[in-house]
Write a protein that holds these residues in place. Sequence first.
Motif, PDB file in Angstrom:
ATOM      1  N   PHE A  37       7.302   6.161  18.366  1.00  0.00           N
ATOM      2  CA  PHE A  37       7.814   5.360  17.256  1.00  0.00           C
ATOM      3  C   PHE A  37       6.977   4.099  17.037  1.00  0.00           C
ATOM      4  O   PHE A  37       6.997   3.531  15.946  1.00  0.00           O
ATOM      5  CB  PHE A  37       9.282   4.992  17.484  1.00  0.00           C
ATOM      6  N   ASP A  38       6.261   3.647  18.068  1.00  0.00           N
ATOM      7  CA  ASP A  38       5.383   2.486  17.869  1.00  0.00           C
ATOM      8  C   ASP A  38       4.318   2.794  16.823  1.00  0.00           C
ATOM      9  O   ASP A  38       3.963   1.934  16.009  1.00  0.00           O
ATOM     10  CB  ASP A  38       4.727   2.086  19.192  1.00  0.00           C
ATOM     11  N   MET A  39       3.805   4.032  16.833  1.00  0.00           N
ATOM     12  CA  MET A  39       2.857   4.449  15.798  1.00  0.00           C
ATOM     13  C   MET A  39       3.569   4.745  14.481  1.00  0.00           C
ATOM     14  O   MET A  39       3.121   4.322  13.405  1.00  0.00           O
ATOM     15  CB  MET A  39       2.080   5.681  16.262  1.00  0.00           C
ATOM     16  N   LEU A  40       4.668   5.460  14.539  1.00  0.00           N
ATOM     17  CA  LEU A  40       5.373   5.839  13.316  1.00  0.00           C
ATOM     18  C   LEU A  40       5.815   4.625  12.522  1.00  0.00           C
ATOM     19  O   LEU A  40       5.606   4.548  11.300  1.00  0.00           O
ATOM     20  CB  LEU A  40       6.589   6.705  13.665  1.00  0.00           C
ATOM     21  N   ASN A  41       6.438   3.666  13.192  1.00  0.00           N
ATOM     22  CA  ASN A  41       6.930   2.478  12.489  1.00  0.00           C
ATOM     23  C   ASN A  41       5.782   1.650  11.930  1.00  0.00           C
ATOM     24  O   ASN A  41       5.892   1.082  10.827  1.00  0.00           O
ATOM     25  CB  ASN A  41       7.799   1.633  13.429  1.00  0.00           C
ATOM     26  N   LEU A  42       4.682   1.577  12.669  1.00  0.00           N
ATOM     27  CA  LEU A  42       3.512   0.860  12.171  1.00  0.00           C
ATOM     28  C   LEU A  42       2.981   1.524  10.902  1.00  0.00           C
ATOM     29  O   LEU A  42       2.640   0.833   9.922  1.00  0.00           O
ATOM     30  CB  LEU A  42       2.424   0.837  13.246  1.00  0.00           C
ATOM     31  N   LEU A  43       2.921   2.835  10.894  1.00  0.00           N
ATOM     32  CA  LEU A  43       2.383   3.538   9.733  1.00  0.00           C
ATOM     33  C   LEU A  43       3.295   3.425   8.523  1.00  0.00           C
ATOM     34  O   LEU A  43       2.816   3.340   7.381  1.00  0.00           O
ATOM     35  CB  LEU A  43       2.127   5.005  10.090  1.00  0.00           C
ATOM     36  N   VAL A  44       4.595   3.416   8.738  1.00  0.00           N
ATOM     37  CA  VAL A  44       5.520   3.169   7.633  1.00  0.00           C
ATOM     38  C   VAL A  44       5.220   1.813   6.992  1.00  0.00           C
ATOM     39  O   VAL A  44       5.118   1.680   5.762  1.00  0.00           O
ATOM     40  CB  VAL A  44       6.988   3.220   8.121  1.00  0.00           C
ATOM     41  N   GLU A  45       5.056   0.802   7.838  1.00  0.00           N
ATOM     42  CA  GLU A  45       4.763  -0.548   7.350  1.00  0.00           C
ATOM     43  C   GLU A  45       3.425  -0.588   6.614  1.00  0.00           C
ATOM     44  O   GLU A  45       3.304  -1.189   5.531  1.00  0.00           O
ATOM     45  CB  GLU A  45       4.752  -1.519   8.532  1.00  0.00           C
ATOM     46  N   GLU A  46       2.405   0.069   7.183  1.00  0.00           N
ATOM     47  CA  GLU A  46       1.085   0.032   6.560  1.00  0.00           C
ATOM     48  C   GLU A  46       1.044   0.817   5.251  1.00  0.00           C
ATOM     49  O   GLU A  46       0.385   0.403   4.288  1.00  0.00           O
ATOM     50  CB  GLU A  46       0.034   0.564   7.539  1.00  0.00           C
ATOM     51  N   LEU A  47       1.725   1.941   5.197  1.00  0.00           N
ATOM     52  CA  LEU A  47       1.767   2.717   3.963  1.00  0.00           C
ATOM     53  C   LEU A  47       2.437   1.924   2.847  1.00  0.00           C
ATOM     54  O   LEU A  47       1.958   1.917   1.698  1.00  0.00           O
ATOM     55  CB  LEU A  47       2.496   4.045   4.199  1.00  0.00           C
ATOM     56  N   ARG A  48       3.521   1.276   3.157  1.00  0.00           N
ATOM     57  CA  ARG A  48       4.166   0.434   2.145  1.00  0.00           C
ATOM     58  C   ARG A  48       3.256  -0.712   1.744  1.00  0.00           C
ATOM     59  O   ARG A  48       3.192  -1.094   0.573  1.00  0.00           O
ATOM     60  CB  ARG A  48       5.501  -0.082   2.684  1.00  0.00           C
ATOM     61  N   GLY A  49       2.512  -1.231   2.711  1.00  0.00           N
ATOM     62  CA  GLY A  49       1.618  -2.345   2.430  1.00  0.00           C
ATOM     63  C   GLY A  49       0.478  -1.996   1.490  1.00  0.00           C
ATOM     64  O   GLY A  49       0.001  -2.844   0.730  1.00  0.00           O
ATOM     65  N   ILE A  50      -0.006  -0.744   1.521  1.00  0.00           N
ATOM     66  CA  ILE A  50      -1.103  -0.359   0.635  1.00  0.00           C
ATOM     67  C   ILE A  50      -0.601   0.164  -0.704  1.00  0.00           C
ATOM     68  O   ILE A  50      -1.404   0.507  -1.587  1.00  0.00           O
ATOM     69  CB  ILE A  50      -2.025   0.697   1.281  1.00  0.00           C
ATOM     70  N   GLY A  51       0.738   0.245  -0.864  1.00  0.00           N
ATOM     71  CA  GLY A  51       1.288   0.656  -2.150  1.00  0.00           C
ATOM     72  C   GLY A  51       1.641   2.121  -2.262  1.00  0.00           C
ATOM     73  O   GLY A  51       1.862   2.621  -3.367  1.00  0.00           O
ATOM     74  N   ALA A  52       1.716   2.843  -1.143  1.00  0.00           N
ATOM     75  CA  ALA A  52       2.139   4.237  -1.192  1.00  0.00           C
ATOM     76  C   ALA A  52       3.603   4.313  -1.612  1.00  0.00           C
ATOM     77  O   ALA A  52       4.384   3.380  -1.403  1.00  0.00           O
ATOM     78  CB  ALA A  52       1.944   4.900   0.162  1.00  0.00           C
ATOM     79  N   GLN A  53       3.973   5.420  -2.216  1.00  0.00           N
ATOM     80  CA  GLN A  53       5.339   5.613  -2.681  1.00  0.00           C
ATOM     81  C   GLN A  53       6.076   6.602  -1.775  1.00  0.00           C
ATOM     82  O   GLN A  53       5.470   7.333  -0.990  1.00  0.00           O
ATOM     83  CB  GLN A  53       5.345   6.125  -4.122  1.00  0.00           C
TER      84      GLN A  53
END
Length: 413
Positions: A37-53
């Motif tokens: 989850f340390d990777m999963l939660n980070l990727l959720v945050e980063e995807l939202r940060g780059i504007g993914a939907q």
Amino acid sequence: MRTEYDSELEERLVRYCAIDSQSDEDSKTAPSTARQFDMLNLLVEELRGIGAQDVTLTEYGTVLATVPATANGPTIGFLAHVDTAPAFNATGVKPRVIRGYNGGPIRFPDAHDLDLSPEVSPYLGTRLGHDIVTASGTTLLGADDKSGVAVIMTAARHLIANSDIPHGKIRIAFTTDEEIGRGVNPRLAKDIAADFAYTLDGGAAGEIEYESFSADGAVVRIEGVSVHPGTAKDKLVNALHLGAKIIATLPQVRMTPETTEDREGFIMVYEMRGTAADCEVRLILRDFERDGLEAKGALLRQVCDAVAATEPRAKLTCEIRPQYRNMRYWLEKDMAPVELAQAACRDLGVEPRSVPIRGGTDGSRLTEMGVPCPNLFTGMQELHGPREWISVQDMALSTRLVLRLVERAAEKG
């Protein structure tokens, strides 16, 4: 030699690899370890940060997201797994970058007797001048498959930031537990909602793979008779000895990973645990063809029966369970996704090579479930051990392949 993607890819890979996200075959949870989850939660945050939907963390532990379409075209999925292999230490990974590799041996600061050279890894000798990423010698690196994560994230950020690039809808999936054969939940095929997809989980530059092993896993359980060793004469039945007999009776030549290559399958004992009272032997069975895999299962059962017959007081069971099947069985019926990737690779001036994977990917299971999913290179080498390495420039080429592939698909409409 450096491209516009190199710095981002390097930064992402080094940062991702430093996160312990190792999976655990013994766990019954999904994902198998909380640390994923340390990777999963980070990727959720980063995807939202780059504007993914549509960024979602599913209840079965997969991150899903969308890069909106800028043109007509098929919906294409891209997948990578966040877990690292339980086969070797993955705690305390210290990634480092060797810039402008000069062709000599690479030493490891935390393992002075270890080195990496073209003699050990011939592909390294073809990467002169490249920036090479390794760990410090006591852990694996985790480029399998955090290089795929880094490539997909970099490509997604670039596409979102440059909406003038024509492409259809892109679906992203970051899975867990691929290394223990649980990466594709039965719901993923529907949830990714892609016409076809690609895993970014491959090796040398130019490799576009549509053929994998078929795979089963086996567990042999042995219950012996436990007696104090001082009074064990004619009473003790040592389960460990019976397990060792099974291992010794299995063919040792042209039937193990270290004695096979190319399209040859194998039976591998990868773990034996327990006591004289009871023990467990774990194996994997691999072959490119269904009948070859079935024959290996039959051979294992035959050996177990023969050993059991030598000691009727013991209880011995052999359980074989399916893991994945050769993706070729489905992809050869419609090679369009493979041919699209091959054409995009040629557009970059690289002649694609399709070699059978002596392993499997999430794409093996996803293809079987109805979403065609070949595998694309990222450059990763010497996986699951302390010599694991990758070229940043290979990752940049992989990123360019993804970008050219989606643009070419849109050109075809």
